[in-house]
Design a protein around this motif. Structure first.
Motif, PDB file in Angstrom:
ATOM      1  N   SER B 138       0.845  -1.190   0.000  1.00 27.06           N
ATOM      2  CA  SER B 138       0.000   0.000   0.000  1.00 27.06           C
ATOM      3  C   SER B 138       0.887   1.249   0.000  1.00 27.06           C
ATOM      4  O   SER B 138       2.064   1.188   0.353  1.00 27.06           O
ATOM      5  N   LEU B 139       0.317   2.389  -0.395  1.00 25.34           N
ATOM      6  CA  LEU B 139       1.067   3.644  -0.407  1.00 25.34           C
ATOM      7  C   LEU B 139       1.453   4.059   1.012  1.00 25.34           C
ATOM      8  O   LEU B 139       2.511   4.625   1.241  1.00 25.34           O
ATOM      9  N   LEU B 140       0.554   3.714   1.962  1.00 33.30           N
ATOM     10  CA  LEU B 140       0.838   4.044   3.352  1.00 33.30           C
ATOM     11  C   LEU B 140       2.088   3.307   3.827  1.00 33.30           C
ATOM     12  O   LEU B 140       2.968   3.880   4.475  1.00 33.30           O
ATOM     13  N   ASP B 141       2.170   2.013   3.456  1.00 30.55           N
ATOM     14  CA  ASP B 141       3.357   1.239   3.808  1.00 30.55           C
ATOM     15  C   ASP B 141       4.600   1.827   3.152  1.00 30.55           C
ATOM     16  O   ASP B 141       5.671   1.894   3.752  1.00 30.55           O
ATOM     17  N   ALA B 142       4.448   2.231   1.883  1.00 30.57           N
ATOM     18  CA  ALA B 142       5.589   2.820   1.176  1.00 30.57           C
ATOM     19  C   ALA B 142       6.043   4.089   1.890  1.00 30.57           C
ATOM     20  O   ALA B 142       7.243   4.321   2.082  1.00 30.57           O
ATOM     21  N   ALA B 143       5.066   4.911   2.312  1.00 27.77           N
ATOM     22  CA  ALA B 143       5.416   6.138   3.035  1.00 27.77           C
ATOM     23  C   ALA B 143       6.138   5.792   4.333  1.00 27.77           C
ATOM     24  O   ALA B 143       7.117   6.447   4.713  1.00 27.77           O
ATOM     25  N   ALA B 144       5.674   4.723   5.000  1.00 27.65           N
ATOM     26  CA  ALA B 144       6.337   4.299   6.234  1.00 27.65           C
ATOM     27  C   ALA B 144       7.775   3.887   5.958  1.00 27.65           C
ATOM     28  O   ALA B 144       8.687   4.176   6.745  1.00 27.65           O
ATOM     29  N   ALA B 145       7.994   3.211   4.819  1.00 25.81           N
ATOM     30  CA  ALA B 145       9.349   2.794   4.461  1.00 25.81           C
ATOM     31  C   ALA B 145      10.257   4.013   4.279  1.00 25.81           C
ATOM     32  O   ALA B 145      11.369   4.065   4.806  1.00 25.81           O
ATOM     33  N   PHE B 146       9.757   5.006   3.542  1.00 29.89           N
ATOM     34  CA  PHE B 146      10.566   6.217   3.344  1.00 29.89           C
ATOM     35  C   PHE B 146      10.821   6.920   4.679  1.00 29.89           C
ATOM     36  O   PHE B 146      11.912   7.433   4.929  1.00 29.89           O
ATOM     37  N   GLY B 147       9.789   6.926   5.536  1.00 26.25           N
ATOM     38  CA  GLY B 147       9.952   7.528   6.863  1.00 26.25           C
ATOM     39  C   GLY B 147      11.039   6.830   7.660  1.00 26.25           C
ATOM     40  O   GLY B 147      11.890   7.474   8.284  1.00 26.25           O
ATOM     41  N   LEU B 148      11.039   5.502   7.599  1.00 24.73           N
ATOM     42  CA  LEU B 148      12.042   4.728   8.327  1.00 24.73           C
ATOM     43  C   LEU B 148      13.447   5.029   7.796  1.00 24.73           C
ATOM     44  O   LEU B 148      14.400   5.206   8.561  1.00 24.73           O
ATOM     45  N   LEU B 149      13.551   5.110   6.463  1.00 30.20           N
ATOM     46  CA  LEU B 149      14.843   5.442   5.857  1.00 30.20           C
ATOM     47  C   LEU B 149      15.333   6.806   6.362  1.00 30.20           C
ATOM     48  O   LEU B 149      16.501   6.978   6.690  1.00 30.20           O
ATOM     49  N   LEU B 150      14.412   7.770   6.448  1.00 30.19           N
ATOM     50  CA  LEU B 150      14.815   9.124   6.849  1.00 30.19           C
ATOM     51  C   LEU B 150      15.225   9.179   8.323  1.00 30.19           C
ATOM     52  O   LEU B 150      16.228   9.805   8.653  1.00 30.19           O
ATOM     53  N   VAL B 151      14.469   8.509   9.216  1.00 26.64           N
ATOM     54  CA  VAL B 151      14.864   8.589  10.628  1.00 26.64           C
ATOM     55  C   VAL B 151      16.171   7.838  10.860  1.00 26.64           C
ATOM     56  O   VAL B 151      17.005   8.263  11.665  1.00 26.64           O
ATOM     57  N   ARG B 218      11.931  -3.678   2.213  1.00 28.32           N
ATOM     58  CA  ARG B 218      11.465  -4.695   1.254  1.00 28.32           C
ATOM     59  C   ARG B 218      10.067  -5.151   1.609  1.00 28.32           C
ATOM     60  O   ARG B 218       9.203  -5.294   0.740  1.00 28.32           O
ATOM     61  N   GLU B 219       9.855  -5.357   2.925  1.00 27.07           N
ATOM     62  CA  GLU B 219       8.525  -5.811   3.338  1.00 27.07           C
ATOM     63  C   GLU B 219       7.476  -4.724   3.096  1.00 27.07           C
ATOM     64  O   GLU B 219       6.389  -4.987   2.597  1.00 27.07           O
ATOM     65  N   LEU B 220       7.806  -3.501   3.444  1.00 26.09           N
ATOM     66  CA  LEU B 220       6.828  -2.416   3.315  1.00 26.09           C
ATOM     67  C   LEU B 220       6.544  -2.072   1.849  1.00 26.09           C
ATOM     68  O   LEU B 220       5.418  -1.724   1.497  1.00 26.09           O
ATOM     69  N   PHE B 221       7.571  -2.187   0.996  1.00 22.05           N
ATOM     70  CA  PHE B 221       7.352  -1.919  -0.437  1.00 22.05           C
ATOM     71  C   PHE B 221       6.736  -3.138  -1.133  1.00 22.05           C
ATOM     72  O   PHE B 221       6.353  -3.062  -2.299  1.00 22.05           O
ATOM     73  N   GLY B 222       6.703  -4.265  -0.424  1.00 23.42           N
ATOM     74  CA  GLY B 222       6.197  -5.489  -1.043  1.00 23.42           C
ATOM     75  C   GLY B 222       7.182  -6.078  -2.037  1.00 23.42           C
ATOM     76  O   GLY B 222       6.792  -6.676  -3.038  1.00 23.42           O
ATOM     77  N   ASN B 223       8.483  -5.916  -1.764  1.00 19.33           N
ATOM     78  CA  ASN B 223       9.504  -6.407  -2.680  1.00 19.33           C
ATOM     79  C   ASN B 223      10.090  -7.743  -2.241  1.00 19.33           C
ATOM     80  O   ASN B 223      11.137  -8.158  -2.706  1.00 19.33           O
ATOM     81  N   THR B 224       9.435  -8.425  -1.299  1.00 19.84           N
ATOM     82  CA  THR B 224       9.929  -9.745  -0.907  1.00 19.84           C
ATOM     83  C   THR B 224       8.995 -10.802  -1.454  1.00 19.84           C
ATOM     84  O   THR B 224       7.832 -10.529  -1.762  1.00 19.84           O
TER      85      THR B 224
END
Lengths: 346, 267
Positions: B138-151, B218-224
């Motif tokens: 989901s886009l929300l998960d993708a946003a969470a992934a980017f958020g995690l990368l930034l923090v 990977r999990e949040l973007f659904g790349n696994t």
């Protein structure tokens, strides 16, 4: 008169090297003190301690009524620092530099912008205000640097070698700016390698060498001791040396005639430079002595050091303890005066 | 003004000053943005055929979250270099002679570098999409992934901030950061699958936060591939949580150390 800057027994060691070895300073309110000395004498270390950038190993200091060790924040509120110890951000424009500093002093945006414009106008930088500082000339950059120190209209301004590296014209301009600042009643601590600069700007001069004050007094007292201007002379023929010595001795202002770097050159301290020079030339003309080169020279830091320590400032540059009483061959010409500090000190 | 608002205002003033440098020296921005593009293209096309992640997804899908993680961690070098440069040029002495918040210079630098990271993530995501990477969650998960990368990048910035106040010059920063950042990013699952490591290294890889960051992304973007075997280490089972714990630990340890060092520092 209240004392605005006061330091007692400042000591700072870097490993085995003692940058300061018990420095005392006192600057009365509204006056200018010049800390005069060669590179490595400890001037910048003293400035860094008084501006809270560095903690001394021993000693105490108060600046504008605040203790540099116990209330550093309060000291920072009351001072402005400029010169080689601080810098401007060359990627920012002049206006942006000043606004940033105003904001960091706690000004609201509007006030910071207004103050920046005021200072740019006052320092002849309004045309360059919107250009990045990296496009500025050396003189403009120093003026901006000084303006940065004045953003909060501090009671005390510390100028660390404000004109080192400037061309003569920019230096004169900078002196005018600093003199203007002094007229407003600001207390100024200035470090410099130039006797002329200290003479021009300071009420009091402390000569510093190897981390210790070796003389303290007014510019006049120091110059009187060093001997003011000198007439320097080079004769064409070494055989005329004694005739030239006699001519110089006749105008000597108290001190004896010194041998110069070569066997044909001589110099002497004089009181009235231009008149003495003419008298020397007249007499040599009458005596038929051919002169290769002649000139009037103002005393420099080297002369001060030669007089006070028997060494030139360049020798003082080299680290290590000062030799006992100066080099032997110099001692006869200029007596080393270990008690010089006492003579000039008040 | 209270200490907190003072710190926030000063931090913002310093961050703004750092960002103005991007406007004045655009070459920096180009360098910051070109290297992620280079990495994406290099790994996708040079190694893409040779490396098989073994979990059924295409290497590019596997790769892109790893590139994201690696690039933001490398970006922290920038923080260190910026601080070291300021120290060298004497602007730090100007700051230290002002009655400003003592933590604002470092906080402002780490804050402005978040902006760099946002830009470089944006560029990388676009490049990734061009070479075939897709967000399958989901886009929300993708946003969470980017958020995690930034923090996470923000936390690593504080490590490099400490390095920046410790080293004598900008030149040293690159070498110093290589020693820290190269093993962290390459001894991870960012580029190769976990089971390609020898058992001795595997534990390090499993608990390396760059691995868990990559795994979480990977999990949040659904790349696994759900069918592929996953490490049963707790860190890899809860990669997002473990990464966040690491972020907190790094910040709690390194931010005070860097600030204390900054306060005592002098040339």
């Amino acid at each position: 008169m209240t004392t605005t800057i006061e330091a007692h027994g400042l000591v700072k060691r870097y490993g085995a090297v003692e940058a300061l070895r018990g420095l005392d300073l006192e600057v009365p309110e509204g006056t200018v003190l010049a800390l005069l000395g060669p590179n490595g004498a400890g001037k910048t270390t003293a400035v860094r301690i008084l501006t809270t950038l560095l903690r001394p190993d021993e000693g105490t200091a108060t600046v504008a009524g605040a203790d540099v060790l116990r209330e550093p924040e309060e000291v920072r509120r009351r001072i402005g620092l400029s010169g080689q110890s601080a810098a401007v951000d060359e990627n920012l424009t002049g206006a942006e530099n000043l606004e940033m500093i105003g904001r960091l002093y706690g000004f609201r945006r509007r006030r910071a912008v207004d103050r920046a414009r005021e200072l740019l106008d006052g320092f002849d930088l309004s045309d360059a205000g919107n250009r990045p500082a990296k496009t500025y000339s050396g003189g403009m950059r120093r003026r901006l640097d000084l303006a940065c120190a004045l953003v909060a209209t501090p009671r005390v301004v510390v100028l660390d070698e404000p004109t080192t590296g400037l061309d003569p014209r920019s230096r004169l301009q900078m002196w005018d700016v600093i003199a203007g600042l002094v007229r407003t009643g600001t207390t100024v601590l200035l470090t410099t390698q130039y006797l002329e600069e200290a003479d021009r700007l300071a009420d009091d001069i402390v000569v510093i060498d190897h981390g210790r004050a070796i003389a303290h007094g007014t510019a006049d007292a120091l110059k009187a001791q060093v001997g003011g201007e000198r007439v320097e002379l080079v004769v064409a023929d070494a055989a005329d040396r004694e005739a030239a010595r006699a001519a110089l001795a006749a105008v000597a202002g108290g001190d004896e005639v010194h041998d110069g770097a070569t066997e044909r050159s001589l110099s002497v301290a004089v009181q009235d430079g231009a008149r003495s020079l003419r008298r020397v030339l007249d007499r040599l003309e009458t005596d038929g002595v051919r002169v290769l080169d002649v000139g009037l020279r103002r005393p420099t830091l080297d002369d001060v050091f030669l007089t006070l320590t028997g060494r030139t400032a360049e020798d003082a540059d080299a680290s290590g303890p000062p030799p006992g009483g100066g080099a032997d061959e110099e001692r006869d010409l200029v007596p080393a005066r270990p008690d010089a500090a006492g003579e000039v000190a008040r | 003004m209270t200490t907190l608002t003072r710190t926030l205002t000063d931090t913002q003033v310093v961050a703004k000053r750092n960002l103005l440098k991007i406007v004045r020296v655009p070459e920096i921005l180009v360098a910051v943005l070109i290297s992620p593009i280079m990495f994406v293209l290099l790994f996708a096309y040079v190694f893409g055929g040779a490396i098989d992640p073994g979990d059924g997804t295409s290497y590019r899908e596997f790769l892109i979250p790893g590139i994201f993680a690696q690039t933001v961690v490398f970006g922290a070098t920038f923080t260190g270099a910026g601080i070291a440069e300021d120290m060298q040029k004497g602007i730090i002495d100007r700051f230290r002679s002002l009655p400003m918040s003592q933590s604002a210079v470092l906080a402002g630098r780490t804050l402005s570098d978040v902006v760099y990271n946002v830009l470089s993530l944006l560029i990388m995501a676009l490049t990734g999409l061009l070479v075939g990477w897709r967000v399958r969650g989901s886009l929300l998960d993708a946003a969470a992934a980017f958020g995690l990368l930034l923090v996470f990048a923000y936390a690593v910035s504080w490590i490099m901030a400490l390095v920046g106040v410790l080293v004598p010059s900008v030149e040293v920063i690159n070498n110093a950061s290589f020693i820290v950042i190269m093993p962290l990013t390459f001894v991870s699952n960012a580029f190769v699958p976990l089971d390609s490591f020898p058992p001795a290294l595997r534990v390090f890889v499993e608990w390396n936060p760059v691995s868990t960051l990559t795994q979480a992304c990977r999990e949040l973007f659904g790349n696994t591939n759900p069918a592929a075997p996953v490490s049963d280490a707790w860190s890899m089972q809860n990669p997002a949580l473990y990464t966040l714990i690491c972020v907190v630990v790094i910040l709690v340890v390194f931010a005070p150390l860097a600030i204390a060092r900054y306060r005592r520092t002098s040339r």
